[in-house]
Design a protein around this motif. Sequence first.
Motif, mmCIF file in Angstrom:
data_model
loop_
_atom_site.group_PDB
_atom_site.id
_atom_site.type_symbol
_atom_site.label_atom_id
_atom_site.label_comp_id
_atom_site.label_asym_id
_atom_site.label_seq_id
_atom_site.Cartn_x
_atom_site.Cartn_y
_atom_site.Cartn_z
ATOM 1 N N MET A 279 22.025 62.744 9.210
ATOM 2 C CA MET A 279 22.228 61.734 8.467
ATOM 3 C C MET A 279 23.275 60.720 9.235
ATOM 4 O O MET A 279 24.202 61.356 10.077
ATOM 5 N N ASN A 280 23.393 59.667 8.855
ATOM 6 C CA ASN A 280 24.507 58.540 9.401
ATOM 7 C C ASN A 280 25.470 58.124 8.335
ATOM 8 O O ASN A 280 24.813 57.354 7.404
ATOM 9 N N TYR A 281 26.626 57.873 8.282
ATOM 10 C CA TYR A 281 27.476 57.185 7.549
ATOM 11 C C TYR A 281 28.033 56.023 8.247
ATOM 12 O O TYR A 281 28.320 56.238 9.216
ATOM 13 N N LEU A 282 27.897 54.925 7.485
ATOM 14 C CA LEU A 282 28.469 53.431 7.923
ATOM 15 C C LEU A 282 29.487 52.746 7.164
ATOM 16 O O LEU A 282 29.223 53.100 5.907
ATOM 17 N N THR A 283 30.334 52.064 7.544
ATOM 18 C CA THR A 283 31.377 51.615 6.952
ATOM 19 C C THR A 283 31.207 50.096 7.058
ATOM 20 O O THR A 283 30.439 49.509 8.028
ATOM 21 N N THR A 284 31.729 49.310 6.341
ATOM 22 C CA THR A 284 31.821 47.680 6.324
ATOM 23 C C THR A 284 32.942 47.019 5.735
ATOM 24 O O THR A 284 33.663 47.675 4.947
ATOM 25 N N ARG A 285 33.565 45.999 6.222
ATOM 26 C CA ARG A 285 34.706 45.361 5.539
ATOM 27 C C ARG A 285 34.451 43.918 5.675
ATOM 28 O O ARG A 285 34.252 43.293 6.672
ATOM 29 N N ALA A 286 34.221 43.326 4.574
ATOM 30 C CA ALA A 286 34.463 41.839 4.418
ATOM 31 C C ALA A 286 33.158 41.178 5.042
ATOM 32 O O ALA A 286 32.070 41.669 4.940
ATOM 33 N N HIS A 287 33.401 40.311 5.872
ATOM 34 C CA HIS A 287 32.445 39.550 6.623
ATOM 35 C C HIS A 287 32.787 38.724 7.624
ATOM 36 O O HIS A 287 34.192 38.623 7.995
ATOM 37 N N VAL A 288 31.930 37.992 8.497
ATOM 38 C CA VAL A 288 32.429 36.995 9.378
ATOM 39 C C VAL A 288 31.521 35.836 9.368
ATOM 40 O O VAL A 288 30.646 35.597 8.363
ATOM 41 N N PHE A 289 31.954 34.713 10.211
ATOM 42 C CA PHE A 289 31.237 33.464 10.107
ATOM 43 C C PHE A 289 29.783 33.245 9.863
ATOM 44 O O PHE A 289 29.251 32.708 8.986
ATOM 45 N N ASP A 290 29.018 34.193 10.634
ATOM 46 C CA ASP A 290 27.550 33.943 10.671
ATOM 47 C C ASP A 290 26.969 34.546 9.289
ATOM 48 O O ASP A 290 26.037 34.275 9.035
ATOM 49 N N ASP A 291 27.836 35.564 8.947
ATOM 50 C CA ASP A 291 27.264 36.048 7.431
ATOM 51 C C ASP A 291 27.524 35.116 6.200
ATOM 52 O O ASP A 291 26.601 34.916 5.550
ATOM 53 N N PHE A 292 28.573 34.157 6.426
ATOM 54 C CA PHE A 292 28.576 32.919 5.590
ATOM 55 C C PHE A 292 27.728 32.051 5.866
ATOM 56 O O PHE A 292 26.980 31.565 4.710
#
Length: 339
Positions: A279-292
């Motif tokens: 399995m794979n664990y992924l992390t994330t933090r907030a966003h960047v402009f293109d996500d907005f």
Amino acid sequence: MRAALMMAKGILEVGEIPDPRTLAGEALVEVDRAGICGSDLVTLADGRPKELPRVLGHEFAGTLREIEGNTGYPFKPGDRVVAEPISGCGICRSCRNGQYNVCDDRVILGVETDGVFAQYVRVPLENLLTIPGEMSFEEAALVQPVAVAVHAFRRTAFQGGSAAAVLGAGPIGALLAMLARASGGTTVVVTEPNPFRRELMENLGFPAIDPVEEDPVAAALSHLSEGDEGFDVVFDAAGSTDSVRQATEMTRVGGQVMMVATYHGNPDIGITRARKREMNYLTTRAHVFDDFRASLNLISSRQLDVRPLITNEIGLGEVPGAFETLTSGGPMMKVLCQP
């Protein structure tokens, strides 16, 4: 102007402060709607701002009133706008690679600078986006939390036909479930101990499991089709000491666990099982402009209808009480303040 001010760790009061004064390259925006985020509760409880008092809040939509300096940006007073609340240093490797969301010296609205639980806020012009004409201020105020969900979702390998589980059905968890379904998810299940939020998700058509009353792993897996061995992607938006382990036990061989939540303490991961199942664990933090930008498009096209998540609209004077209700797990989902 009136504002909701963090006076000290755990103390939030409404008072009068001077109107903000913009600097070159900044805009003054009149706040129409401001959303309360779970991270705002953490900011208040943990005493994150180094300078006090501090106006909290970073989710908002409003009307541009003033622009400081002669700029080339296509904005003018009277425009309806939202603003990305993160600015990077612009110098480090992360920023120069477009990953200012993980910059060590990033500046966050409502933490390092005064936020949006106020009549006015000043923001960098480069962070602004214009609200499409058909979108309401209420919907636009949810662009930032949608962007958080979009950023996390884009980091996974989720595709049409996938099955997903979401642990924790607060606003971000709810949005992740909605994104999974809108992206062709065949089975999308949520777990949530709060009865108000669980009922809201059920009304939106999601199987909603109470992890206190039943084994969330067995209950979630029971919703899968015959022959499935687990979920393709499990999003942990709960952040409890057991939630990553539960997510691990729900995930199929070769699947992914996306850790979205902010964790307090060291969660039990279940790494031995994960290794055996590749399995794979992924992390994330907030966003960047293109996500907005993508979030604006998703909401304006109604491919993502965020309106059912707005459960409370309050005045500025009610913000401290709403913080207390949300912290205690009261019957609220997304709370919008109209300063």
